[in-house]
Every structure is written in C-alpha cells, then in structure tokens.
Design an enzyme around this catalytic site. Structure first.
Site, mmCIF file in Angstrom:
data_model
loop_
_atom_site.group_PDB
_atom_site.id
_atom_site.type_symbol
_atom_site.label_atom_id
_atom_site.label_comp_id
_atom_site.label_asym_id
_atom_site.label_seq_id
_atom_site.Cartn_x
_atom_site.Cartn_y
_atom_site.Cartn_z
ATOM 1 N N CYS A 174 -4.240 -3.908 -19.249
ATOM 2 C CA CYS A 174 -4.166 -3.079 -18.067
ATOM 3 C C CYS A 174 -3.567 -3.408 -17.024
ATOM 4 O O CYS A 174 -3.769 -2.859 -15.955
ATOM 5 C CB CYS A 174 -5.825 -2.859 -17.887
ATOM 6 N N ARG A 205 2.315 -12.745 -5.450
ATOM 7 C CA ARG A 205 3.239 -11.805 -5.248
ATOM 8 C C ARG A 205 3.230 -10.950 -3.779
ATOM 9 O O ARG A 205 4.199 -10.452 -3.368
ATOM 10 C CB ARG A 205 3.360 -10.590 -6.342
ATOM 11 N N ARG A 230 -14.934 -2.230 -16.577
ATOM 12 C CA ARG A 230 -14.982 -3.800 -15.958
ATOM 13 C C ARG A 230 -16.124 -3.577 -15.006
ATOM 14 O O ARG A 230 -16.271 -3.150 -14.214
ATOM 15 C CB ARG A 230 -13.554 -3.763 -15.384
ATOM 16 N N HIS A 248 0.778 -1.196 -0.033
ATOM 17 C CA HIS A 248 0.138 -0.050 -0.015
ATOM 18 C C HIS A 248 0.770 1.280 0.063
ATOM 19 O O HIS A 248 0.738 2.118 -0.652
ATOM 20 C CB HIS A 248 -0.820 0.255 1.204
ATOM 21 N N ASN A 282 -1.302 -8.756 -13.922
ATOM 22 C CA ASN A 282 -1.149 -8.871 -12.439
ATOM 23 C C ASN A 282 -1.408 -10.367 -12.083
ATOM 24 O O ASN A 282 -0.982 -11.200 -11.422
ATOM 25 C CB ASN A 282 -1.734 -7.935 -11.540
ATOM 26 N N ARG A 288 -12.459 0.305 -12.732
ATOM 27 C CA ARG A 288 -12.555 -0.586 -11.813
ATOM 28 C C ARG A 288 -14.091 -0.198 -10.903
ATOM 29 O O ARG A 288 -13.891 0.427 -9.977
ATOM 30 C CB ARG A 288 -11.605 -0.681 -10.711
#
Length: 577
Positions: free
Chosen positions: A506, A469, A336, A192, A458, A299
């Site tokens: 994206c 990850r 999306r 973050h 991702n 999003r």
C-alpha cells in the site's frame, strides 16, 4: 531563443500557456514600541480570526475539488491558530517587550520554524510542521499589514503558474479550467503541493531552483510534466511538437479509461488486484471512477484528526459501514487501525514530546497502551464487518507479541459482540502493515499467524535506509529500487505465499511504473495506490508477461545499486515509459 529549465516531474501531463507569476506582496514591517498593549493584542486577535475564516473557506473548497484527505492540511493550519502555546507566546512577547504584533508574531514563528527545522535527525513530520507555521504566519501577517495575498482562484485565463513554492493554500484554490499547471523553484514529489497537483490531475514541475528568476510574467511556456522539462519562449515548431505530445497523452488517458470495468490481468492471464488508498468515505468516488478493485488502505486516523474529541463507536461504525457498502460485495476493504503519533497528533490527546516521534509512541504502540481507545475502534470495525469484506490491519508492528496482543483484544471484543447478539461478518481477516524492518526480516514467522501482509514501503524504505525523504540533505538515500529494499519485499512476499497468505503493498512504490514489473515478477498479490494511478497501472500490467518477469525480479534483487535496477527495468521492459 528557447531556454530549457529542468526540474522534478511531480505530476504527469503537458501544458502550453502563458506564465503567471504568483508572488507574495511585500510583507516587510518596522519594529515599533507600543504603549497600548491591549489594543495591540486586539489587532493580533483580529488577524488570527480573519486568518481562520480564510482557512475554513479554503478547506471547504479543497474538500470539493480534491477530497477530505488532501484538505486535511488546512485543519492542521487552523490547529496552529488555535494552539494556546503559539498564540500565548506571541501575546507574551507583546506584553513583555512592548513590541507591535508583527514583530512578536515573527519572533515566535521564527523560533518554532528554527526549532522544527533544526532538530537532530530531522524528519518529515518536523519539516511539515515548519511549513505549516510558515504558511500560517504569512497569512496572519498579511492581515496585520492589510495586504492581500495572491488568490489563484481569481485567475480567469489559461496560464501556467510560476512560483517560488506553492503552499497548500495556493494549490487548493486552483481552477483546473484556467490553471494548466505550475512550476516552482523548490519542492519534491512528496511535498503537499505535488500531491495536490496529482489529485487535481494537472501537470507540475518542482525543484527547478531558478524558475522565478528566469521566467517573466507573460512568457510563453511549455511544461512537460512527464519528463520534468520547461521550455521558455518556445518556437512554433516546438509548440507544435509538444502539443502533439499533449494530445498523445490525452489519447493515452482515454485508452486507460476503457479499462475501468476490466479485471487486472497480465498478458499471460495472471490476475493481480489493483486497489486504492483512501482517507475518508468521501474518497470512494475516486475509487469507483477509476475502477479500483477494492480499498487496500483506509487510513482511519483522519476520523480522529477531523474531530474535536475522540470519535465515538457509533461515528466510527457509520464511517466504516459506508466504505464497506460503497465498494460492493465482491471487493475487500483493508482498514488500518489508528496510526496516531509521529506526524499525526491530536490536540485533544496529548502525547509526550519526543526527539524522534517516528520511532516513538505511535500506531499500534499507542493502541496497546490506550486499550480504551483501541477497543472502541475494534468494536466499530467488527460491527461494520456485517456490511462487506473487512480486512483489519495493525500498523507499525515490530514483534510477534505486539500482533498477538492486538489479536487477543480483537478476539475479546468480537466475543462480547457475539454474546450481545450483534450481527457481524463471518470472515474478518487480521493482518499487519510491514513497515518496520524487524517485522520484514521475521516475515516467515509472522506469516504463520497473520491472514495477510500489506507492505508500507514509504516507512519501510525510510527506516531501512535510515533516511528521511523530507530531509533534502539525505533524500538521495530514499531509494525504493535499492536491492536491499527489494530483497526485504521479496522475502515478505515469499514468506506469505509459503503459508498460503496474501501479500499486498500500500506504499507509493505500488504504483511506481519502474517497480511494478519487479513486483509482478515477485508475485505480489495486491497493489494499492492513489486512485488516479489505477488505470495507467492496469494498462501497463496488461502488456507484461508475469512469468517472464520472474527473471527480471531475480536480476533486480541481485543488482548492486538502485541505478542498476532502473537501467535493468528500462532495458528489459520497453513498455515502461
């Protein structure tokens, strides 16, 4: 004597300033047996109330400085405070064990943190939930103990913050006028704090392991966020050298800014579309300020996460309309459909507990099951299409039948609106997000039915490498340049082009300077990224010959390891810094 400390370059830039150690107060306490259970529960309630007030203020400041999407983490923290299971377990511990609120809080929070961190096949969602609970617990505990947590907002001189970690709460309070950068012992580029640093455009280095042990308050520091190096007590000559590097970087950013209103063209004149990813309509300012050519990923789940109930058709329509009108008539907006589930849960929409939520009931799977929610969103989207160029993207599609089912529901709702006499756009595009390897492998079949692909790297990388990850033990496997990933991406692009369809990306890889030349060589049509990456990427692409990069792409696909690909790009594309 100068000491060099190395870490992970998390946010670009160079800073020179004194160290400001950001250290928590002593929050240790003694376990006590209490007689008045109700009074102790009252202390707990007061601490929770004060913590909620803190977080609401921090959230509002974060929205002002970084936008709604970056501030969303504080809504998650507030939701922890409102979670009846969490608060109820603490109150029950006070009642059953007759212990003070501090002890009950610590017992319950430790249980949750251990549970989330220790789950089999740990994933980013679980790691983030553990971090959220740890941050919230620290804040509640500080109020119980009448201790003041460090407040970066009070800093009134130029400094570089040095901390074990930067919580979202800390980062949201940074004033760019004074805080020139930060250094942490732990963390990675996807944490973050790192993401917020990039949003604030201040340099940051994370994962140094020893910064807080090595650096004293007031030490002069050079923070090189371009190369991941910290110089402790540098010489005058070293300060001069890095000041020049900082000036050069500032000059570079000024040059990039001149490209704001330019089209994205390679050196040989090939046009590529550079779009931006957004979370809410408020993020449009960054899209426009950085000259993005449309929105490549909106999003919509933040609409749901920022609400206390399912957002109505009208609420959604207004949000989508605002974005479509905001980008202008010549740009596309890819929206999306709700990607709820996995790491995005709603307190008002209970979902089943799952061992592997990232592989479970989420995204299009949830939409096709809860068609009432899905139809409301589609109606809002179709109505908004009258105000711009709308592309609708379904996330997490794994099979052709899933896409067909979603398309059928879309067509049904579109026909209903036409029958009602509602004005709608005449060229809505329907596509899928390629993030499930099964869909990537079957891209040649999907390409015959969809209007476009958008590659979500991702998740595609994580699923393909079977590696999260967010899990330090396996993060080395999160390899965007691995030839296996490049082969999947290349196949998706070639499949799209074979049938005259658009191939976009994206995921984070779209703005990665190592990946960009390879993707150009593959012929990727649209690159969508964080708005702050658009101008530097446009500049890089303007210096590269797209035709010449076709050979680079072929060599990268034929390489053996991720390291080989990085070496290849640096050798053949000197423009990549």
């Amino acid at each position: 004597m100068t000491k060099e400390i190395k870490g992970i370059a998390a946010s670009n830039g160079v800073a020179i300033a004194k160290a400001y150690k950001l250290e928590d107060p002593d929050l240790s306490f003694d376990t006590r047996t209490i007689d008045d259970v109700q009074a102790e529960k009252g202390r707990l309630e007061a601490a929770f109330s004060a913590s909620k007030a803190d977080l609401e203020k921090i959230h509002d400041k974060a929205v002002e400085t970084m936008g709604e999407e970056a501030a969303e983490v504080f809504n998650a923290h507030i939701m922890v405070l409102a979670d009846p299971e969490f608060t109820g377990a603490i109150e029950q511990a006070i009642e059953n064990d007759s212990v003070n609120a501090e002890t009950a809080l610590k017992q319950v929070s430790d249980m949750y943190i251990t549970m989330f961190e220790g789950m089999a096949d740990s994933n980013a969602y679980m790691a983030e939930r553990a971090a959220d609970i740890r941050d919230v617990t620290k804040r509640v505990l500080s109020h119980l103990l009448n201790k003041t947590l460090p407040n970066p907002a009070l800093i009134d001189e130029e400094v570089i913050i040095v901390a074990h970690d930067m919580t979202p709460s800390d980062t949201a309070q940074l004033d760019r006028k004074y805080v020139k950068g930060f250094i942490t012992d732990i963390g990675g580029r996807t944490a973050h704090a790192a993401i917020m640093a990039r949003t604030l455009e201040i340099p940051a280095i994370v994962g140094t392991e020893t910064a807080t042990a090595d650096i004293a308050d007031g030490d002069m520091l050079v923070l090189d966020g371009l190369d991941g190096v910290v110089l402790q007590n540098p010489s005058d000559d070293e300060i001069s050298t890095y000041q020049q590097k900082a000036n050069d970087y500032a000059d570079q950013k000024a040059e990039w800014a001149k490209l704001k209103d330019e089209k994205t063209l390679s050196a040989d004149g090939q046009h590529f579309t550079l779009a931006a990813n957004i979370g809410t309509p408020k993020d449009l300012d960054g899209v426009l300020e950085n000259g993005a050519e449309g929105v490549g990923l909106y999003r919509t789940e933040f609409l749901y996460m920022d609400s206390q109930e399912l957002p109505s058709e009208e609420e959604q329509f207004e949000a989508y309309k605002q974005v479509l009108e905001g980008v202008g008539p010549d740009e596309n907006v890819t929206i999306r459909t709700m990607d709820i589930g996995g790491d995005k849960k709603l307190p008002y929409l209970p979902l089943p507990e799952e061992e592997n939520p990232f592989l479970g009931y989420r995204a299009v799977r949830l939409s096709l099951d809860r068609t009432d929610i899905f139809r409301t969103q589609l109606r809002a989207l179709i109505r908004a299409s009258a105000y711009g160029n709308l592309w609708i993207m379904f996330p997490m599609v794994a099979t052709l039948n899933e896409f067909r089912a979603a398309r059928d529901i879309f067509n049904e709702e579109k026909q209903k609106l036409v029958d009602e006499g509602v004005k709608i756009g005449d060229n809505i595009k329907l596509g899928i997000m390629i993030e499930v390897p099964a869909a990537a492998v079957l891209a040649d079949k999907f390409a015959q039915e969809v209007d476009f692909f958008s590659i979500g790297t991702n998740d595609l990388i994580g699923y393909s490498m079977a590696a999260d990850r967010g899990n330090d033990k396996v993060s080395y496997l999160y390899q965007p340049y691995n030839p296996s990933i490049l082969r999947l991406v290349n196949f998706v692009i070639k499949s799209a082009h074979k049938y005259g369809k658009i191939a976009a990306m994206c995921g984070e890889m779209a703005g990665d300077p190592i990946a960009v030349p390879i993707l150009m060589g593959m012929g990727l049509d649209e690159f969508s990224m964080s708005a702050t990456s658009v101008l530097s990427t446009r500049s890089l692409m303007s210096h590269l010959n797209a035709k010449d990069l076709e050979g680079l792409a072929e060599k990268a696909i034929d390489a053996e390891t991720s390291e080989d690909v990085v070496k290849l790009v640096k050798q053949e594309v000197p423009e990549v810094k």
